[in-house]
Scaffold this motif. Sequence first.
Motif, PDB file in Angstrom:
ATOM      1  N   GLN A 146       0.748  -1.276  -0.046  1.00  0.00           N
ATOM      2  CA  GLN A 146      -0.041  -0.041   0.109  1.00  0.00           C
ATOM      3  C   GLN A 146       0.879   1.229  -0.026  1.00  0.00           C
ATOM      4  OE1 GLN A 146      -2.475  -0.796   3.452  1.00  0.00           O
ATOM      5  NE2 GLN A 146      -4.052  -1.818   2.092  1.00  0.00           N
ATOM      6  N   GLU A 147       1.942   1.539   0.874  1.00  0.00           N
ATOM      7  CA  GLU A 147       2.958   2.336   0.964  1.00  0.00           C
ATOM      8  C   GLU A 147       3.528   2.570  -0.480  1.00  0.00           C
ATOM      9  OE1 GLU A 147       5.863   1.658   3.658  1.00  0.00           O
ATOM     10  OE2 GLU A 147       4.660   1.971   5.604  1.00  0.00           O
ATOM     11  N   GLN A 148       3.914   1.748  -1.345  1.00  0.00           N
ATOM     12  CA  GLN A 148       4.336   1.824  -2.649  1.00  0.00           C
ATOM     13  C   GLN A 148       3.671   1.931  -3.408  1.00  0.00           C
ATOM     14  OE1 GLN A 148       7.696  -0.537  -2.845  1.00  0.00           O
ATOM     15  NE2 GLN A 148       8.259  -0.453  -0.672  1.00  0.00           N
ATOM     16  N   ASN A 149       2.301   2.046  -3.233  1.00  0.00           N
ATOM     17  CA  ASN A 149       1.293   1.960  -4.240  1.00  0.00           C
ATOM     18  C   ASN A 149       1.332   1.034  -5.443  1.00  0.00           C
ATOM     19  OD1 ASN A 149      -1.362   3.008  -5.255  1.00  0.00           O
ATOM     20  ND2 ASN A 149      -0.451   4.527  -6.283  1.00  0.00           N
ATOM     21  N   LEU A 150       1.698  -0.280  -5.215  1.00  0.00           N
ATOM     22  CA  LEU A 150       2.137  -1.175  -6.362  1.00  0.00           C
ATOM     23  C   LEU A 150       0.888  -1.859  -6.890  1.00  0.00           C
ATOM     24  CD1 LEU A 150       5.044  -2.993  -4.474  1.00  0.00           C
ATOM     25  CD2 LEU A 150       5.323  -1.266  -6.061  1.00  0.00           C
ATOM     26  N   THR A 151       1.145  -2.005  -8.135  1.00  0.00           N
ATOM     27  CA  THR A 151       0.154  -2.532  -8.965  1.00  0.00           C
ATOM     28  C   THR A 151       0.847  -3.623  -9.708  1.00  0.00           C
ATOM     29  OG1 THR A 151       0.097  -0.979 -10.923  1.00  0.00           O
ATOM     30  CG2 THR A 151      -1.552  -0.771  -9.301  1.00  0.00           C
ATOM     31  N   SER A 152       2.007  -3.636 -10.122  1.00  0.00           N
ATOM     32  CA  SER A 152       2.786  -4.654 -10.825  1.00  0.00           C
ATOM     33  C   SER A 152       4.357  -4.443 -10.132  1.00  0.00           C
ATOM     34  CB  SER A 152       2.861  -4.556 -12.242  1.00  0.00           C
ATOM     35  OG  SER A 152       3.633  -3.551 -12.773  1.00  0.00           O
ATOM     36  N   VAL A 153       5.081  -5.473 -10.084  1.00  0.00           N
ATOM     37  CA  VAL A 153       6.575  -5.501  -9.878  1.00  0.00           C
ATOM     38  C   VAL A 153       7.572  -6.194 -10.545  1.00  0.00           C
ATOM     39  CG1 VAL A 153       6.132  -5.206  -7.418  1.00  0.00           C
ATOM     40  CG2 VAL A 153       6.205  -7.378  -8.254  1.00  0.00           C
ATOM     41  N   THR A 154       8.648  -6.008 -10.874  1.00  0.00           N
ATOM     42  CA  THR A 154       9.708  -6.683 -11.366  1.00  0.00           C
ATOM     43  C   THR A 154      10.173  -7.663 -10.534  1.00  0.00           C
ATOM     44  OG1 THR A 154      11.586  -5.328 -10.665  1.00  0.00           O
ATOM     45  CG2 THR A 154      10.541  -4.403 -12.797  1.00  0.00           C
ATOM     46  N   LYS A 155      10.932  -8.577 -10.828  1.00  0.00           N
ATOM     47  CA  LYS A 155      11.681  -9.597 -10.218  1.00  0.00           C
ATOM     48  C   LYS A 155      12.453  -9.119  -9.081  1.00  0.00           C
ATOM     49  CE  LYS A 155      13.823 -14.069 -10.091  1.00  0.00           C
ATOM     50  NZ  LYS A 155      14.606 -15.026 -10.767  1.00  0.00           N
ATOM     51  N   ASP A 156      13.262  -8.119  -9.418  1.00  0.00           N
ATOM     52  CA  ASP A 156      14.211  -7.398  -8.425  1.00  0.00           C
ATOM     53  C   ASP A 156      13.230  -6.459  -7.188  1.00  0.00           C
ATOM     54  OD1 ASP A 156      16.362  -8.275  -9.639  1.00  0.00           O
ATOM     55  OD2 ASP A 156      16.602  -6.359 -10.994  1.00  0.00           O
TER      56      ASP A 156
END
Length: 171
Positions: A6-16
């Motif tokens: 939630q803090e980083q407002n993520l909807t997708s991420v890379t493997k790293d």
Amino acid sequence: MEKKIQEQNLTSVTKDQYTKLLVQCFTPILGKEIKELQRLYGDNVLSDANQMRQIGTEVGAVMAEDCPAYLTLAGMLSSSPSSAAATTGQTVGQLGSLRGTSLAMLQLTVNRAEKADFVWLSKFQGAEELLPKLAALQGKQARISWQEIEVYQPEKKQYTKLREITGIELL
């Protein structure tokens, strides 16, 4: 983990990004459980990349069952081409029974809610000494090393992935 997503407002991420987030979440817990990890996996567990990878696999299996935030994060991971490399690993738990007629299956109780089955398909180091003692060793803590294989099952007319035992270490 949920808070970090939630803090980083993520909807997708890379493997790293995925790896970095998991490390941020697990490092404080790892520090609290270091003595138990060393007891189960050996004193050099933190410097052994293969052991740490295995611990990550085992923790991931538990997290997939018990942590919705982990599933959310894993679902955000960008897809990458699958590897043709064989999957191997180790699983720790209590030895169960050896059963089966056409294939010998050894059961391992990983925790109260999870039991894992492993196919005893071929000889491995120590297998011949272990087989006669297996009934007496039920309930004893062990580490099973395995490799994932695909076995054709004619009755189902399909291949099934199984974990073949490549070693058993009593703990």
